[in-house]
Write a protein that holds these residues in place. Structure first.
Motif, PDB file in Angstrom:
ATOM      1  N   LEU A   1      16.489 -42.558 -10.539  1.00  0.00           N
ATOM      2  CA  LEU A   1      17.405 -42.063  -9.728  1.00  0.00           C
ATOM      3  C   LEU A   1      17.050 -40.933  -9.251  1.00  0.00           C
ATOM      4  O   LEU A   1      16.715 -40.754  -7.807  1.00  0.00           O
TER       5      LEU A   1
ATOM      6  N   GLY B   1      15.500 -39.927  -5.133  1.00  0.00           N
ATOM      7  CA  GLY B   1      16.022 -39.305  -4.234  1.00  0.00           C
ATOM      8  C   GLY B   1      15.024 -38.206  -3.876  1.00  0.00           C
ATOM      9  O   GLY B   1      14.772 -37.861  -2.800  1.00  0.00           O
TER      10      GLY B   1
ATOM     11  N   VAL C   1      21.591 -39.976  -3.177  1.00  0.00           N
ATOM     12  CA  VAL C   1      20.773 -40.410  -4.466  1.00  0.00           C
ATOM     13  C   VAL C   1      20.569 -39.469  -5.176  1.00  0.00           C
ATOM     14  O   VAL C   1      21.006 -39.607  -6.610  1.00  0.00           O
TER      15      VAL C   1
END
Length: 397
Positions: free
Chosen positions: A24, A28, A275
């Protein structure tokens, strides 16, 4: 054993959760890296290619299409204009320079541009090999065009009809390579320059056409540099008043284009921010859950002499390791994405992007990642700092 080594062992103990948090964070940061690198390079390239071009004179149609086709060479022209307009502009008291462009053919996808020596001089181009063209059917290659087509001085080649590869071959009128330019970092690198007469000669297969006077011939566009700021007021109006002509201002059209692109970039930035927020929440849940599972271990560490500050540092170190590892992976992914886009644009002989070039805004990305990681670890770390040894051990029995 220091906090970093303990944090690393704790993260390895939960490989699935650690991998998810890393993914994750990496996604991002990758999105932000990609957006920054591409938008910055495209904007700098657009400004560089249009520098010194105050006005483009071409056939009536879309001003943006005229700019894209004549300044950036990524679109098809709006049509042709009478050749005499070049003389009218070149002798106008408010015009410093007027550079003709005649388009219509390509060589392996690289556009053959009929022009004069002023076009190369406009971009401060220098020869790497050979010389500039002196007569029709001589060609000078930009650095990228020469590299991709393996052009050599003295070689002959035939252009293909149209502005993209695959058109009809004009083998009845071959060109001779007389020069190769040094890289300029501009649109010139992916062009092949030749005198305007060459373009006319290639397309005039009928003997009667070859005898036409210059006044009856046509150009694709004329690039104009003003001699005075006053020209910005009067020249576009004068050009637009002509029946077949339109005036397009690169600065205005480029700003309009980047305003449109900016909306899309803002959306992508918002998604990347979302994100990163999800990454922070996921990291927080993972660290908080790990703390709840290991309350007894924390209490035992305290009884063995570990200070509250050490437990605080342990949780913060986990957040720091996750965020920095995610930032590094994201940076690599982002630039690999730039490389994929550069390859696709390069194969179409359009815009050129540098895969591993670091732009100014990227310096903030590791800091953003660290802040996200530390914030996610802050509450679990604070709880670990306030761990009640006696109560925790009592509950575990």
């Amino acid at each position: 054993m220091n906090a970093l080594s303990l944090a690393w062992k704790a993260l390895r103990h939960k490989p699935l959760g650690t991998a998810l948090n890393l993914l994750l964070m990496a996604i991002g940061i990758a999105m932000m890296t990609f957006i920054l690198a591409v938008s910055t390079q495209l904007e700098e390239g657009a400004l560089r290619d249009a520098e010194g071009i105050d006005l483009v004179v071409g056939a009536k149609g879309s001003p943006l299409q005229l700019i894209l086709s004549s300044v950036y060479h990524v679109d098809i022209p709006t049509g042709n204009v009478p050749y005499p307009i070049l003389q009218a502009l070149a002798t106008h008291p408010l015009v410093k320079t007027a550079i003709p462009l005649a388009l219509g053919d390509n060589f392996h996808g690289f556009r053959i541009v009929g022009t004069n020596a002023s076009y190369a001089g406009h971009y401060d181009a220098h020869l790497a090999q050979g010389k500039l063209f002196e007569r029709p059917m001589q060609a000078v290659f930009g650095a990228l065009a020469a590299r991709e087509t393996h052009a050599t001085i003295g070689a002959k080649f035939a252009g293909s009809h149209g502005l993209t590869a695959g058109g009809e071959l004009h083998d009845h009128a071959p060109y001779t390579v007389v020069g190769i330019l040094q890289p300029t970092g501009s649109v010139l690198d992916r062009l092949i320059l030749t005198p305007v007469d060459s373009v006319w000669r290639v397309h005039e297969t009928d003997p009667d056409e070859a005898q036409k006077p210059a006044a009856e011939r046509e150009l694709t566009a004329v690039l104009v540099e003003y001699a005075s700021p006053l020209a910005a007021v009067s020249m576009p109006r004068w050009v637009n008043s002509q029946p077949r002509l339109q005036a397009a201002q690169p600065a205005f059209e480029a700003a309009r284009l980047f305003d449109l692109l900016g909306i899309g970039m803002d959306v992508l930035r918002a998604i990347a921010g979302g994100v990163l927020l999800v990454a922070a929440l996921s990291m927080f849940v993972a660290l908080y859950g790990a703390l709840e599972e290991r309350k007894t271990d924390m209490a035992i560490l305290r009884t063995l002499g570990a200070s509250p500050a050490k437990l605080l540092r342990l949780l913060l170190a986990q957040g720091l390791l996750l965020s920095l590892a995610g930032a590094l992976a994201g940076w690599l992914l982002g630039h690999l994405g730039v490389g994929v886009l550069a390859a696709s644009l390069g194969s179409a002989q359009q815009l050129h992007l540098h895969t591993w070039r670091i732009v100014d805004g990227e310096a903030w990305l590791p800091l953003i990642a660290v802040v996200v990681g530390l914030l996610a670890a802050a509450l679990p770390a604070a709880r670990a700092y306030r761990t009640d040894i006696a109560a925790t051990l009592a509950r575990s029995h």
